[in-house]
Write a protein that holds these residues in place. Structure first.
Motif, PDB file in Angstrom:
ATOM      1  N   ALA A  68       0.832  -1.208   0.000  1.00  0.00           N
ATOM      2  CA  ALA A  68       0.000   0.000   0.000  1.00  0.00           C
ATOM      3  C   ALA A  68       0.863   1.252   0.000  1.00  0.00           C
ATOM      4  CB  ALA A  68      -0.938  -0.003   1.203  1.00  0.00           C
ATOM      5  N   TRP A  69       1.931   1.240   0.809  1.00  0.00           N
ATOM      6  CA  TRP A  69       2.833   2.398   0.882  1.00  0.00           C
ATOM      7  C   TRP A  69       3.473   2.668  -0.476  1.00  0.00           C
ATOM      8  CZ3 TRP A  69       8.167   3.387   0.610  1.00  0.00           C
ATOM      9  CH2 TRP A  69       8.579   4.588   1.210  1.00  0.00           C
ATOM     10  N   TRP A  70       3.926   1.629  -1.124  1.00  0.00           N
ATOM     11  CA  TRP A  70       4.571   1.783  -2.427  1.00  0.00           C
ATOM     12  C   TRP A  70       3.560   2.231  -3.495  1.00  0.00           C
ATOM     13  CZ3 TRP A  70       4.402  -1.416  -6.973  1.00  0.00           C
ATOM     14  CH2 TRP A  70       5.335  -1.049  -7.932  1.00  0.00           C
ATOM     15  N   LEU A  71       2.370   1.638  -3.512  1.00  0.00           N
ATOM     16  CA  LEU A  71       1.365   2.001  -4.520  1.00  0.00           C
ATOM     17  C   LEU A  71       0.868   3.430  -4.356  1.00  0.00           C
ATOM     18  CD1 LEU A  71      -0.712  -1.287  -4.764  1.00  0.00           C
ATOM     19  CD2 LEU A  71       0.814  -0.319  -6.496  1.00  0.00           C
ATOM     20  N   VAL A  72       0.801   3.922  -3.133  1.00  0.00           N
ATOM     21  CA  VAL A  72       0.380   5.301  -2.901  1.00  0.00           C
ATOM     22  C   VAL A  72       1.493   6.270  -3.287  1.00  0.00           C
ATOM     23  CG1 VAL A  72      -0.180   6.952  -1.079  1.00  0.00           C
ATOM     24  CG2 VAL A  72      -1.355   4.761  -1.166  1.00  0.00           C
ATOM     25  N   ASN A  73       2.732   5.910  -2.986  1.00  0.00           N
ATOM     26  CA  ASN A  73       3.850   6.814  -3.238  1.00  0.00           C
ATOM     27  C   ASN A  73       4.300   6.860  -4.692  1.00  0.00           C
ATOM     28  OD1 ASN A  73       5.042   8.262  -0.884  1.00  0.00           O
ATOM     29  ND2 ASN A  73       4.716   6.237  -0.006  1.00  0.00           N
ATOM     30  N   ARG A  74       4.083   5.809  -5.428  1.00  0.00           N
ATOM     31  CA  ARG A  74       4.576   5.749  -6.806  1.00  0.00           C
ATOM     32  C   ARG A  74       4.044   6.878  -7.691  1.00  0.00           C
ATOM     33  NH1 ARG A  74       3.822   0.548 -10.551  1.00  0.00           N
ATOM     34  NH2 ARG A  74       1.732   1.341 -10.417  1.00  0.00           N
ATOM     35  N   PRO A  75       2.733   7.139  -7.723  1.00  0.00           N
ATOM     36  CA  PRO A  75       2.269   8.234  -8.587  1.00  0.00           C
ATOM     37  C   PRO A  75       2.700   9.616  -8.087  1.00  0.00           C
ATOM     38  CG  PRO A  75       0.396   7.151  -7.535  1.00  0.00           C
ATOM     39  CD  PRO A  75       1.616   6.389  -7.165  1.00  0.00           C
ATOM     40  N   VAL A  76       2.783   9.781  -6.777  1.00  0.00           N
ATOM     41  CA  VAL A  76       3.215  11.074  -6.242  1.00  0.00           C
ATOM     42  C   VAL A  76       4.687  11.300  -6.574  1.00  0.00           C
ATOM     43  CG1 VAL A  76       3.448  12.467  -4.157  1.00  0.00           C
ATOM     44  CG2 VAL A  76       1.500  10.931  -4.405  1.00  0.00           C
ATOM     45  N   ARG A  77       5.498  10.262  -6.497  1.00  0.00           N
ATOM     46  CA  ARG A  77       6.920  10.378  -6.821  1.00  0.00           C
ATOM     47  C   ARG A  77       7.120  10.777  -8.273  1.00  0.00           C
ATOM     48  NH1 ARG A  77      10.926  11.814  -8.470  1.00  0.00           N
ATOM     49  NH2 ARG A  77      12.846  10.680  -8.697  1.00  0.00           N
ATOM     50  N   ARG A  78       6.291  10.275  -9.154  1.00  0.00           N
ATOM     51  CA  ARG A  78       6.424  10.627 -10.581  1.00  0.00           C
ATOM     52  C   ARG A  78       6.188  12.119 -10.815  1.00  0.00           C
ATOM     53  NH1 ARG A  78       3.050   5.679 -12.945  1.00  0.00           N
ATOM     54  NH2 ARG A  78       4.629   4.080 -12.692  1.00  0.00           N
ATOM     55  N   ARG A  79       5.278  12.701 -10.036  1.00  0.00           N
ATOM     56  CA  ARG A  79       4.962  14.120 -10.218  1.00  0.00           C
ATOM     57  C   ARG A  79       5.967  15.035  -9.535  1.00  0.00           C
ATOM     58  NH1 ARG A  79       0.000  11.572  -9.824  1.00  0.00           N
ATOM     59  NH2 ARG A  79      -1.409  12.008 -11.548  1.00  0.00           N
ATOM     60  N   ALA A  80       6.614  14.540  -8.502  1.00  0.00           N
ATOM     61  CA  ALA A  80       7.571  15.358  -7.757  1.00  0.00           C
ATOM     62  C   ALA A  80       8.848  15.508  -8.584  1.00  0.00           C
ATOM     63  CB  ALA A  80       7.890  14.714  -6.416  1.00  0.00           C
ATOM     64  N   GLU A  81       9.230  16.729  -8.799  1.00  0.00           N
ATOM     65  CA  GLU A  81      10.426  16.987  -9.598  1.00  0.00           C
ATOM     66  C   GLU A  81      11.642  17.167  -8.693  1.00  0.00           C
ATOM     67  OE1 GLU A  81       9.541  20.216 -12.181  1.00  0.00           O
ATOM     68  OE2 GLU A  81       8.009  19.102 -13.258  1.00  0.00           O
ATOM     69  N   VAL A  82      11.845  16.200  -7.828  1.00  0.00           N
ATOM     70  CA  VAL A  82      13.016  16.177  -6.962  1.00  0.00           C
ATOM     71  C   VAL A  82      13.687  14.824  -7.163  1.00  0.00           C
ATOM     72  CG1 VAL A  82      12.071  17.776  -5.257  1.00  0.00           C
ATOM     73  CG2 VAL A  82      11.681  15.331  -4.998  1.00  0.00           C
TER      74      VAL A  82
END
Length: 110
Positions: A68-82
């Motif tokens: 769940a942690w990975w699935l929630v973070n994956r799309p947010v990580r793609r949008r974060a430009e860091v």
């Protein structure tokens, strides 16, 4: 954008609330493992069932929370430009904030 880093931190902070359970399971397992003579804690004297029941309980909980942690973070990580290193470090740290707060409160109330 940097706002997505803040969104990721907020999401991980919220995920840290139910994340207290997997952290507690890992801590309990580590403190009662027969070979864990690391001196961190003393094992529970009434814990005589062995470790198999804990593996049967903890494994599904840890796998489901990690997924769940990975699935929630994956799309947010793609949008974060860091950088990925920065994002995942902030995410992991934010996830452990509720557990750290519980540790601090329990240490104060002894």
């Amino acid at each position: 954008m940097r706002k997505w880093l803040a969104v990721g931190a907020g999401v991980n902070l919220l995920l840290g609330v139910p994340g207290v359970v997997p952290v507690w399971l890992v801590w309990y397992w580590a403190s009662n493992w027969p070979l864990a003579g690391l001196g961190w804690t003393q094992g529970e004297p009434t814990e005589n069932d062995g470790m198999l029941p804990w593996f049967m309980v903890a494994t599904p909980v840890l796998v489901l929370f990690g997924l769940a942690w990975w699935l929630v973070n994956r799309p947010v990580r793609r949008r974060a430009e860091v950088s990925g290193r920065l994002y995942w470090s902030v995410g992991a740290a934010a996830t452990f904030v509720p557990t750290g707060a519980l540790f601090a409160v329990s240490a104060l109330h002894g």
